[in-house]
Design a protein around this motif. Structure first.
Motif, PDB file in Angstrom:
ATOM      1  N   LEU A 116      84.306  24.594   0.712  1.00  0.00           N
ATOM      2  CA  LEU A 116      84.039  23.006   0.378  1.00  0.00           C
ATOM      3  C   LEU A 116      84.768  22.418   1.760  1.00  0.00           C
ATOM      4  O   LEU A 116      84.417  21.147   1.968  1.00  0.00           O
ATOM      5  N   ASP A 117      85.818  22.839   2.183  1.00  0.00           N
ATOM      6  CA  ASP A 117      86.494  22.202   3.429  1.00  0.00           C
ATOM      7  C   ASP A 117      85.662  22.285   4.767  1.00  0.00           C
ATOM      8  O   ASP A 117      85.978  21.495   5.599  1.00  0.00           O
ATOM      9  N   PHE A 118      84.666  23.157   4.917  1.00  0.00           N
ATOM     10  CA  PHE A 118      84.123  23.512   5.906  1.00  0.00           C
ATOM     11  C   PHE A 118      82.818  22.505   5.971  1.00  0.00           C
ATOM     12  O   PHE A 118      82.231  22.266   5.090  1.00  0.00           O
ATOM     13  N   VAL A 119      82.862  22.207   7.368  1.00  0.00           N
ATOM     14  CA  VAL A 119      81.668  21.067   7.707  1.00  0.00           C
ATOM     15  C   VAL A 119      80.723  21.945   8.723  1.00  0.00           C
ATOM     16  O   VAL A 119      81.269  22.265   9.868  1.00  0.00           O
ATOM     17  N   GLY A 120      79.608  22.080   8.549  1.00  0.00           N
ATOM     18  CA  GLY A 120      78.612  23.048   9.295  1.00  0.00           C
ATOM     19  C   GLY A 120      77.448  22.078   9.402  1.00  0.00           C
ATOM     20  O   GLY A 120      76.929  21.516   8.426  1.00  0.00           O
ATOM     21  N   LYS A 121      76.682  22.362  10.352  1.00  0.00           N
ATOM     22  CA  LYS A 121      75.452  21.868  10.854  1.00  0.00           C
ATOM     23  C   LYS A 121      74.247  22.853  11.347  1.00  0.00           C
ATOM     24  O   LYS A 121      74.843  23.455  12.224  1.00  0.00           O
ATOM     25  N   GLU A 122      73.434  23.148  10.557  1.00  0.00           N
ATOM     26  CA  GLU A 122      72.401  24.280  10.935  1.00  0.00           C
ATOM     27  C   GLU A 122      71.111  23.767  10.693  1.00  0.00           C
ATOM     28  O   GLU A 122      70.734  22.714   9.920  1.00  0.00           O
ATOM     29  N   MET A 123      70.244  24.684  11.336  1.00  0.00           N
ATOM     30  CA  MET A 123      68.838  24.498  11.169  1.00  0.00           C
ATOM     31  C   MET A 123      68.505  24.930   9.551  1.00  0.00           C
ATOM     32  O   MET A 123      67.650  24.012   9.210  1.00  0.00           O
ATOM     33  N   ALA A 124      68.746  25.973   9.272  1.00  0.00           N
ATOM     34  CA  ALA A 124      68.622  26.298   7.720  1.00  0.00           C
ATOM     35  C   ALA A 124      69.797  27.158   7.491  1.00  0.00           C
ATOM     36  O   ALA A 124      70.343  27.744   8.104  1.00  0.00           O
ATOM     37  N   ALA A 125      70.139  26.800   5.976  1.00  0.00           N
ATOM     38  CA  ALA A 125      71.467  27.721   5.671  1.00  0.00           C
ATOM     39  C   ALA A 125      71.193  28.355   4.153  1.00  0.00           C
ATOM     40  O   ALA A 125      70.193  28.005   3.547  1.00  0.00           O
ATOM     41  N   CYS A 126      72.006  29.251   4.116  1.00  0.00           N
ATOM     42  CA  CYS A 126      71.791  30.150   2.843  1.00  0.00           C
ATOM     43  C   CYS A 126      73.194  30.108   2.386  1.00  0.00           C
ATOM     44  O   CYS A 126      74.145  30.546   3.322  1.00  0.00           O
ATOM     45  N   LEU A 127      73.537  30.216   1.103  1.00  0.00           N
ATOM     46  CA  LEU A 127      74.742  30.401   0.372  1.00  0.00           C
ATOM     47  C   LEU A 127      74.813  31.487  -0.535  1.00  0.00           C
ATOM     48  O   LEU A 127      74.120  31.591  -1.472  1.00  0.00           O
ATOM     49  N   VAL A 128      75.230  32.626  -0.058  1.00  0.00           N
ATOM     50  CA  VAL A 128      75.489  33.868  -0.948  1.00  0.00           C
ATOM     51  C   VAL A 128      76.993  33.763  -1.637  1.00  0.00           C
ATOM     52  O   VAL A 128      77.970  33.466  -0.908  1.00  0.00           O
ATOM     53  N   LEU A 129      76.780  33.762  -2.729  1.00  0.00           N
ATOM     54  CA  LEU A 129      78.000  33.245  -3.647  1.00  0.00           C
ATOM     55  C   LEU A 129      78.334  34.344  -4.819  1.00  0.00           C
ATOM     56  O   LEU A 129      77.421  34.613  -5.595  1.00  0.00           O
ATOM     57  N   ASN A 130      79.551  34.693  -4.890  1.00  0.00           N
ATOM     58  CA  ASN A 130      80.217  35.364  -6.035  1.00  0.00           C
ATOM     59  C   ASN A 130      79.948  34.456  -7.241  1.00  0.00           C
ATOM     60  O   ASN A 130      80.685  33.386  -7.191  1.00  0.00           O
ATOM     61  N   THR A 131      79.787  35.273  -8.408  1.00  0.00           N
ATOM     62  CA  THR A 131      80.072  34.379  -9.614  1.00  0.00           C
ATOM     63  C   THR A 131      81.732  33.997  -9.766  1.00  0.00           C
ATOM     64  O   THR A 131      82.020  33.290 -10.707  1.00  0.00           O
ATOM     65  N   HIS A 132      82.445  35.134  -9.402  1.00  0.00           N
ATOM     66  CA  HIS A 132      83.939  34.968  -9.866  1.00  0.00           C
ATOM     67  C   HIS A 132      84.723  35.020  -8.691  1.00  0.00           C
ATOM     68  O   HIS A 132      84.898  35.837  -7.877  1.00  0.00           O
ATOM     69  N   LEU A 133      85.202  33.650  -8.286  1.00  0.00           N
ATOM     70  CA  LEU A 133      85.869  33.343  -7.128  1.00  0.00           C
ATOM     71  C   LEU A 133      87.512  33.228  -7.512  1.00  0.00           C
ATOM     72  O   LEU A 133      87.840  32.818  -8.774  1.00  0.00           O
TER      73      LEU A 133
END
Length: 160
Positions: free
Chosen positions: A72-89
């Motif tokens: 959430l603190d990261f700011v990125g600009k990209e052409m296309a993005a994908c978020l691979v996310l664990n259910t338990h953080l």
């Protein structure tokens, strides 16, 4: 493991932290390179290394985060993005992070989890997840899901 160092835009093997806190995310307003990128939010360092190595070999940038707060603190600009996310953080559930990101219009999500049950899978998919994979992750299924995710994200960006 190959990953992009967010401060220098260089590829490092292994990641080197130069005179800064041991954190994977940096709150920098500096623009990122415009390229396809996978954001990986999972506190499992072995899984991070495996996914980074796999997608680096395919020419895709992977930026790993150990927690939802770092992402959430990261700011990125990209052409296309994908978020691979664990259910338990460590700091919040992946479902909570997905909810926050949906409000902001952030990239589509691919969930990975040690624990897979029907209600969790249904919840993730109803909230817009592209895929829900179990650990250990089937790399070929992840590659297909990422390609689908990139295609969907590009379409959304063109509409904006």
């Amino acid at each position: 493991m190959q990953a992009v160092d967010r401060n220098t835009d260089s590829v490092t093997v292994p990641r080197v932290y130069r005179n800064r806190p041991h954190s994977l995310a940096f709150n920098s307003p500096r623009p990122e390179p415009l390229c396809d990128v996978i954001y990986l939010v999972d506190d499992d360092t072995q899984l991070q290394q495996e996914i980074c190595a796999c997608f680096s070999a395919l020419g895709t940038t992977v930026i790993p985060f150990a927690s939802a707060a770092e992402y959430l603190d990261f700011v990125g600009k990209e052409m296309a993005a994908c978020l691979v996310l664990n259910t338990h953080l460590p700091d919040m559930s992946g479902f909570e992070l997905q909810g926050r990101l949906t409000e902001k219009g952030d990239p589509p999500v691919i969930f990975i989890s040690n624990q897979c049950d029907i209600p969790s899978t249904v919840r993730a998919m109803k909230a817009g997840a592209i895929e829900f994979l179990t650990k250990p992750v089937d790399v070929s299924a992840l590659v297909v899901a990422v390609e689908t995710d990139f295609a969907q994200n590009r379409k959304l960006r063109r509409r904006k």
